[in-house]
Write a protein that holds these residues in place. Structure first.
Motif, PDB file in Angstrom:
ATOM      1  N   LEU A   5     -17.455  33.128  10.050  1.00 47.97           N
ATOM      2  CA  LEU A   5     -16.436  33.145  11.092  1.00 47.97           C
ATOM      3  C   LEU A   5     -17.050  33.215  12.486  1.00 47.97           C
ATOM      4  O   LEU A   5     -16.564  32.567  13.418  1.00 47.97           O
ATOM      5  N   SER A  34     -18.346  29.793  13.240  1.00 45.67           N
ATOM      6  CA  SER A  34     -17.246  28.896  13.577  1.00 45.67           C
ATOM      7  C   SER A  34     -16.729  29.167  14.985  1.00 45.67           C
ATOM      8  O   SER A  34     -16.427  28.231  15.744  1.00 45.67           O
ATOM      9  N   ALA A  35     -16.602  30.442  15.350  1.00 43.39           N
ATOM     10  CA  ALA A  35     -16.159  30.786  16.701  1.00 43.39           C
ATOM     11  C   ALA A  35     -17.130  30.253  17.741  1.00 43.39           C
ATOM     12  O   ALA A  35     -16.724  29.728  18.796  1.00 43.39           O
ATOM     13  N   VAL A  64      -8.239  27.515  13.907  1.00 40.15           N
ATOM     14  CA  VAL A  64      -8.083  28.886  13.414  1.00 40.15           C
ATOM     15  C   VAL A  64      -7.745  28.918  11.927  1.00 40.15           C
ATOM     16  O   VAL A  64      -8.459  29.531  11.126  1.00 40.15           O
ATOM     17  N   GLY A  77     -10.426  29.365   9.237  1.00 40.74           N
ATOM     18  CA  GLY A  77     -10.262  30.748   8.816  1.00 40.74           C
ATOM     19  C   GLY A  77     -10.077  30.859   7.314  1.00 40.74           C
ATOM     20  O   GLY A  77     -10.773  31.624   6.643  1.00 40.74           O
ATOM     21  N   PRO A  83      -9.492  28.326  19.403  1.00 42.90           N
ATOM     22  CA  PRO A  83      -9.926  29.123  18.244  1.00 42.90           C
ATOM     23  C   PRO A  83     -10.884  30.288  18.498  1.00 42.90           C
ATOM     24  O   PRO A  83     -10.867  31.239  17.704  1.00 42.90           O
ATOM     25  N   LEU A  96     -10.916  33.817  16.082  1.00 38.98           N
ATOM     26  CA  LEU A  96     -11.996  33.839  15.099  1.00 38.98           C
ATOM     27  C   LEU A  96     -12.974  34.992  15.360  1.00 38.98           C
ATOM     28  O   LEU A  96     -13.484  35.607  14.418  1.00 38.98           O
ATOM     29  N   LEU A  99     -11.359  38.133  14.030  1.00 38.24           N
ATOM     30  CA  LEU A  99     -11.483  38.156  12.575  1.00 38.24           C
ATOM     31  C   LEU A  99     -12.913  38.482  12.151  1.00 38.24           C
ATOM     32  O   LEU A  99     -13.138  39.247  11.210  1.00 38.24           O
ATOM     33  N   SER A 100     -13.873  37.894  12.845  1.00 38.43           N
ATOM     34  CA  SER A 100     -15.275  38.131  12.519  1.00 38.43           C
ATOM     35  C   SER A 100     -15.652  39.590  12.744  1.00 38.43           C
ATOM     36  O   SER A 100     -16.356  40.203  11.935  1.00 38.43           O
TER      37      SER A 100
END
Length: 291
Positions: free
Chosen positions: A33, A36-37, A70, A74, A179, A183, A186-187
């Motif tokens: 994550l 990805s972010a 996202v 995600g 995003p 993200l 979440l990470s």
């Protein structure tokens, strides 16, 4: 589909197929994550300060940013964390092809011809053969999560198809602004509470992977994909995505020294044959009629 459309489709397939090996290299040092972010952050900042907002509704930008950036990534990376292998995830994710075609038929009233039906069925057969080798590499939860990720990707495809007369590079830059914050949150709560330390300690290899994933895979490839969806029917464009896992497997055999099984080789040939029929059926049929 014209020759330039076919060439651009194949270019996207190569970029995204190679992308899986590049991602795996990057994930050796950075959690999914967070990685990805960072990919979206690198594209968006500082570009948004110099590139004008695209001539489209802000809801289109927010929609693609949410569903593609996202939700798709995600759900995909959450599944890959413990419920699905990377290789099998890349295959199941291509269910977006069928979701996109279905949504386009329902929303845009697109027609599907006999050759495309035959090609998609043949490619789907090849696609299914990979699951014979899968064994226990995915849980039911992982399967559901990745199918949801594929559906969210299909929704973003439909949104991009609806955009008209906009600069798609500008569009993707602004999409990439959406995003990172969700993200990163979440990470922080699921992966690491020290993201800055991880980023600062990343090697040149990890940063090279991040740059490829950010600019080639995210910015350039999605801009081309959006242009293709806007200028051709979804049933002409999306079947090319079935080649992505094929390119991914071939690339990983060279980059990561992974080897294809006999079943995977058969599946690869079926997918390629189905794609040829999808793309060239009308031309071959018309040529036969003239003869």
């Amino acid at each position: 589909m014209k020759l330039n459309g076919i060439c651009l489709s194949l270019l996207v397939v190569i970029i995204w197929g190679v992308n899986f090996s590049i991602i795996k290299i990057g994930l050796e040092e950075l959690p999914p994550l967070l990685f990805s972010a960072l990919r979206f952050t690198v594209v968006a900042i500082p570009a948004v300060f110099f590139i004008p907002f695209p001539k489209t509704s802000i809801w289109n930008v927010l929609g693609v940013g949410l569903f593609l950036g996202v939700l798709k990534f995600g759900f995909l990376f959450f599944a890959m964390k413990s419920d699905a292998s990377a290789g099998l995830s890349s295959l199941i994710l291509q269910a977006q092809v069928f979701f996109t075609i279905g949504l386009s038929i329902f929303i845009f009233k697109e027609k599907i011809n006999q050759g495309q039906i035959i090609g998609i069925v043949l490619s789907s057969l090849g696609f299914s053969l990979f699951f014979i080798e899968a064994g226990t590499n995915i849980t039911m939860l992982g399967l559901v999560l990745i199918l949801m990720a594929a559906f969210f990707w299909a929704i973003s495809n439909v949104i991009m198809k609806k955009t008209k007369d906009i600069n798609l590079l500008n569009f993707m830059v602004w999409v990439c602004l959406i995003p990172p914050l969700p993200l990163l949150v979440l990470s922080y709560y699921t992966e690491t509470s020290t993201p800055i330390e991880l980023v600062l300690s990343a090697s040149a290899k990890a940063w090279s992977a991040l740059i490829y994933v950010s600019y080639a895979s995210t910015l350039v490839a999605f801009a081309i994909w959006g242009w293709l969806l806007r200028n051709y029917t979804a049933v002409s464009v999306t079947p090319f995505a079935l080649l992505i896992p094929v390119v991914g497997i071939i690339t990983s055999s060279f980059v990561l020294q992974e080897r294809l099984t006999n079943m995977e080789l058969i599946g690869t040939l079926l997918i390629m044959s189905g794609l040829v029929i999808c793309v060239l059926y009308n031309k071959i049929f018309n040529w036969i009629k003239r003869k």
